[in-house]
Design a protein around this motif. Structure first.
Motif, PDB file in Angstrom:
ATOM      1  N   ILE A   1      36.316 -36.190   1.660  1.00 41.64           N
ATOM      2  CA  ILE A   1      36.286 -34.794   2.102  1.00 41.64           C
ATOM      3  C   ILE A   1      35.739 -33.928   0.962  1.00 41.64           C
ATOM      4  CG2 ILE A   1      38.211 -35.099   3.711  1.00 41.64           C
ATOM      5  CD1 ILE A   1      39.998 -33.613   1.625  1.00 41.64           C
ATOM      6  N   ASN A   2      35.194 -32.777   1.330  1.00 45.90           N
ATOM      7  CA  ASN A   2      34.737 -31.835   0.310  1.00 45.90           C
ATOM      8  C   ASN A   2      35.888 -30.971  -0.182  1.00 45.90           C
ATOM      9  OD1 ASN A   2      31.947 -32.501   0.235  1.00 45.90           O
ATOM     10  ND2 ASN A   2      31.705 -31.490   2.205  1.00 45.90           N
ATOM     11  N   LYS A   3      36.711 -30.506   0.768  1.00 47.40           N
ATOM     12  CA  LYS A   3      37.843 -29.654   0.404  1.00 47.40           C
ATOM     13  C   LYS A   3      38.920 -29.727   1.480  1.00 47.40           C
ATOM     14  CE  LYS A   3      35.348 -25.501   1.959  1.00 47.40           C
ATOM     15  NZ  LYS A   3      34.040 -26.002   2.328  1.00 47.40           N
ATOM     16  N   VAL A   4      40.138 -29.395   1.092  1.00 43.95           N
ATOM     17  CA  VAL A   4      41.274 -29.455   2.005  1.00 43.95           C
ATOM     18  C   VAL A   4      41.087 -28.496   3.179  1.00 43.95           C
ATOM     19  CG1 VAL A   4      43.779 -29.084   2.201  1.00 43.95           C
ATOM     20  CG2 VAL A   4      42.861 -30.252   0.194  1.00 43.95           C
ATOM     21  N   ALA A   5      40.423 -27.384   2.946  1.00 40.47           N
ATOM     22  CA  ALA A   5      40.194 -26.399   4.015  1.00 40.47           C
ATOM     23  C   ALA A   5      39.365 -26.971   5.173  1.00 40.47           C
ATOM     24  CB  ALA A   5      39.505 -25.156   3.441  1.00 40.47           C
TER      25      ALA A   5
ATOM     26  N   ASP B   1      42.701 -28.064  -4.891  1.00 40.75           N
ATOM     27  CA  ASP B   1      42.850 -28.998  -3.774  1.00 40.75           C
ATOM     28  C   ASP B   1      43.662 -30.224  -4.182  1.00 40.75           C
ATOM     29  OD1 ASP B   1      41.663 -27.535  -1.790  1.00 40.75           O
ATOM     30  OD2 ASP B   1      39.749 -28.591  -1.845  1.00 40.75           O
ATOM     31  N   ALA B   2      43.478 -30.678  -5.421  1.00 41.15           N
ATOM     32  CA  ALA B   2      44.241 -31.838  -5.905  1.00 41.15           C
ATOM     33  C   ALA B   2      45.738 -31.505  -5.906  1.00 41.15           C
ATOM     34  CB  ALA B   2      43.780 -32.245  -7.302  1.00 41.15           C
ATOM     35  N   TYR B   3      46.090 -30.290  -6.305  1.00 37.97           N
ATOM     36  CA  TYR B   3      47.509 -29.893  -6.284  1.00 37.97           C
ATOM     37  C   TYR B   3      48.034 -29.781  -4.851  1.00 37.97           C
ATOM     38  CZ  TYR B   3      47.934 -29.166 -11.309  1.00 37.97           C
ATOM     39  OH  TYR B   3      48.000 -29.361 -12.672  1.00 37.97           O
TER      40      TYR B   3
ATOM     41  N   GLU C   1      37.268 -30.865 -13.622  1.00 36.16           N
ATOM     42  CA  GLU C   1      36.436 -29.744 -14.060  1.00 36.16           C
ATOM     43  C   GLU C   1      36.422 -28.573 -13.089  1.00 36.16           C
ATOM     44  OE1 GLU C   1      32.482 -30.658 -15.529  1.00 36.16           O
ATOM     45  OE2 GLU C   1      33.257 -32.557 -16.316  1.00 36.16           O
ATOM     46  N   SER C   2      36.208 -28.845 -11.829  1.00 41.09           N
ATOM     47  CA  SER C   2      36.085 -27.787 -10.835  1.00 41.09           C
ATOM     48  C   SER C   2      37.452 -27.185 -10.512  1.00 41.09           C
ATOM     49  CB  SER C   2      35.450 -28.360  -9.565  1.00 41.09           C
ATOM     50  OG  SER C   2      35.766 -27.566  -8.454  1.00 41.09           O
ATOM     51  N   LEU C   3      37.556 -25.871 -10.638  1.00 39.43           N
ATOM     52  CA  LEU C   3      38.815 -25.177 -10.339  1.00 39.43           C
ATOM     53  C   LEU C   3      39.207 -25.408  -8.881  1.00 39.43           C
ATOM     54  CD1 LEU C   3      41.123 -23.238 -11.063  1.00 39.43           C
ATOM     55  CD2 LEU C   3      39.610 -21.348 -10.447  1.00 39.43           C
ATOM     56  N   LYS C   4      38.239 -25.317  -7.965  1.00 41.42           N
ATOM     57  CA  LYS C   4      38.518 -25.529  -6.533  1.00 41.42           C
ATOM     58  C   LYS C   4      39.058 -26.939  -6.291  1.00 41.42           C
ATOM     59  CE  LYS C   4      37.346 -21.919  -4.003  1.00 41.42           C
ATOM     60  NZ  LYS C   4      38.591 -21.163  -3.861  1.00 41.42           N
ATOM     61  N   LYS C   5      38.433 -27.946  -6.915  1.00 40.65           N
ATOM     62  CA  LYS C   5      38.897 -29.334  -6.747  1.00 40.65           C
ATOM     63  C   LYS C   5      40.291 -29.501  -7.341  1.00 40.65           C
ATOM     64  CE  LYS C   5      35.651 -32.547  -5.409  1.00 40.65           C
ATOM     65  NZ  LYS C   5      34.318 -32.032  -5.626  1.00 40.65           N
TER      66      LYS C   5
ATOM     67  N   PRO D   1      40.434 -36.866  -6.872  1.00 39.21           N
ATOM     68  CA  PRO D   1      39.505 -35.731  -6.874  1.00 39.21           C
ATOM     69  C   PRO D   1      38.272 -36.056  -7.714  1.00 39.21           C
ATOM     70  CG  PRO D   1      41.333 -35.302  -8.376  1.00 39.21           C
ATOM     71  CD  PRO D   1      41.572 -36.649  -7.756  1.00 39.21           C
ATOM     72  N   ARG D   2      37.299 -36.695  -7.091  1.00 36.60           N
ATOM     73  CA  ARG D   2      36.093 -37.111  -7.820  1.00 36.60           C
ATOM     74  C   ARG D   2      35.090 -35.951  -7.872  1.00 36.60           C
ATOM     75  NH1 ARG D   2      37.024 -42.320  -8.910  1.00 36.60           N
ATOM     76  NH2 ARG D   2      38.116 -43.596  -7.399  1.00 36.60           N
ATOM     77  N   LYS D   3      34.073 -36.122  -8.720  1.00 36.12           N
ATOM     78  CA  LYS D   3      33.094 -35.042  -8.920  1.00 36.12           C
ATOM     79  C   LYS D   3      32.413 -34.604  -7.623  1.00 36.12           C
ATOM     80  CE  LYS D   3      30.973 -34.296 -13.367  1.00 36.12           C
ATOM     81  NZ  LYS D   3      31.682 -35.041 -14.406  1.00 36.12           N
ATOM     82  N   ALA D   4      31.890 -35.564  -6.879  1.00 36.01           N
ATOM     83  CA  ALA D   4      31.141 -35.222  -5.671  1.00 36.01           C
ATOM     84  C   ALA D   4      32.065 -34.835  -4.518  1.00 36.01           C
ATOM     85  CB  ALA D   4      30.257 -36.394  -5.261  1.00 36.01           C
TER      86      ALA D   4
END
Length: 140
Positions: free
Chosen positions: A111-115, A28-30, A21-25, A76-79
């Motif tokens: 992790i929250n995000k790759v950054a 990051d998944a890609y 759902e989340s564009l940012k996630k 890439p889970r929701k949380a």
């Protein structure tokens, strides 16, 4: 007999990522897909409904429980984003000290995000996990 839920499937990894759902996630998944594919040299496969795994190994515990699992993977889970590496490896703790912002569970690193993380350390964690599992379970 215990039935393992997390099995390799023939579902599309790209279709799965596109459903995040989340564009940012999703972005990051890609990024993780590229990092894991490049680092492992394995093609990404879906394991169960939500884990993107790379390579595989066959494990057998003294209890007699056995199965197959990916050498490394992520979801890439929701949380948070779950990263899967070998848990019995002592070098994992050392590498995680320089990994960046993360939390650890029993089998996962979150992790929250790759950054938030050091990609070079991620690559080391992936390599270490694969080496450890291939040494521990050499029959696959």
């Amino acid at each position: 007999m215990y039935e393992l839920k997390t099995k390799e499937t023939d579902k599309s990894v790209i279709e799965f990522i596109e459903q995040v759902e989340s564009l940012k996630k999703r972005e990051d998944a890609y990024k993780l897909l590229d990092i894991f594919t490049e680092t492992t040299g394995y093609e990404a496969k879906m394991w169960g409904p939500s884990i993107i795994g790379f390579g595989s190994y066959h494990y057998k515990y003294e209890s007699g429980h056995e199965g197959d699992a990916p050498l490394a993977g992520f979801s890439p889970r929701k949380a948070k984003i779950s990263l899967y590496f070998a848990t019995g490896d002592t070098k994992r703790q050392e590498l995680l000290k320089n990994f960046g912002k993360h939390t650890t569970g029993k089998a996962c690193v979150y992790i929250n995000k790759v950054a938030d993380i050091e990609v070079d350390v991620l690559k080391e964690l992936i390599h270490q996990s694969i080496s450890f599992l291939q040494e521990t379970y050499p029959d696959h």
